[in-house]
Design a protein around this motif. Structure first.
Motif, PDB file in Angstrom:
ATOM      1  N   ARG A 139       0.816  -1.223   0.000  1.00 55.34           N
ATOM      2  CA  ARG A 139       0.000   0.000   0.000  1.00 55.34           C
ATOM      3  C   ARG A 139       0.852   1.277   0.000  1.00 55.34           C
ATOM      4  NH1 ARG A 139      -4.698  -1.557   4.465  1.00 55.34           N
ATOM      5  NH2 ARG A 139      -5.571  -3.325   3.306  1.00 55.34           N
ATOM      6  N   TYR A 140       2.155   1.110  -0.039  1.00 59.53           N
ATOM      7  CA  TYR A 140       3.062   2.242   0.076  1.00 59.53           C
ATOM      8  C   TYR A 140       3.854   2.460  -1.203  1.00 59.53           C
ATOM      9  CZ  TYR A 140       2.370   2.650   5.127  1.00 59.53           C
ATOM     10  OH  TYR A 140       1.832   2.861   6.376  1.00 59.53           O
TER      11      TYR A 140
ATOM     12  N   SER B 101       2.863   2.045  -5.624  1.00 62.70           N
ATOM     13  CA  SER B 101       2.609   0.918  -4.730  1.00 62.70           C
ATOM     14  C   SER B 101       2.507  -0.415  -5.464  1.00 62.70           C
ATOM     15  CB  SER B 101       1.336   1.170  -3.925  1.00 62.70           C
ATOM     16  OG  SER B 101       0.233   1.368  -4.792  1.00 62.70           O
TER      17      SER B 101
ATOM     18  N   ASN C 109       6.458  -7.074  -4.141  1.00 64.76           N
ATOM     19  CA  ASN C 109       5.499  -6.939  -3.040  1.00 64.76           C
ATOM     20  C   ASN C 109       5.321  -8.239  -2.251  1.00 64.76           C
ATOM     21  OD1 ASN C 109       5.175  -4.271  -3.547  1.00 64.76           O
ATOM     22  ND2 ASN C 109       3.119  -4.430  -4.430  1.00 64.76           N
TER      23      ASN C 109
ATOM     24  N   GLY D 278       2.728   6.206   2.643  1.00 64.20           N
ATOM     25  CA  GLY D 278       1.390   5.677   2.430  1.00 64.20           C
ATOM     26  C   GLY D 278       0.579   5.717   3.709  1.00 64.20           C
TER      27      GLY D 278
END
Length: 115
Positions: free
Chosen positions: A30-31, A52, A73, A99
């Motif tokens: 999410r960042y 992200s 990720n 984020g």
């Protein structure tokens, strides 16, 4: 929360390095992630960033065509492939996560380019 950089080092001009930044303690996917660099007595400056989901990247002009930022990720890791290194790339390289209203920084890894 931790961002741990590794993979810096010393190389000759024209050489390559691939620092990495391993994240933990937050939802990495999410960042947006970025690499910054800093030399003694100067400001910390943006080098490259990645969205992200990895779909968008951005680079400072001085590294375009030489550096590539990427992320995994699943492994919660961001990378900076640095090719054709120049003495002016010498700096401490930091990763940053942004984020969900938060900003996190790593501790930095030294990159030295000299003959």
């Amino acid at each position: 929360v931790q961002l741990v950089e590794s993979g810096g080092g010393s190389v000759h001009p024209g050489g390559s390095l691939r620092p990495s930044c391993a994240a933990s303690g937050f939802t990495f996917s999410r960042y947006a992630m970025s690499w910054y660099r800093q030399t003694p007595g100067k400001e910390r400056n943006l080098v490259a960033s990645v969205s992200s989901n990895g779909g968008a990247t951005n680079y400072v002009d001085s590294v375009k065509g030489r550096f590539t930022i990427s992320r995994d990720n699943v492994k919660k890791t961001v990378y900076l492939q640095m090719n054709s290194l120049k003495p002016e790339d010498t700096a401490v390289y930091f990763c940053r996560a942004v984020g969900e209203g938060y900003i996190y920084w790593g501790q930095g890894t030294q990159v030295t380019v000299s003959s």
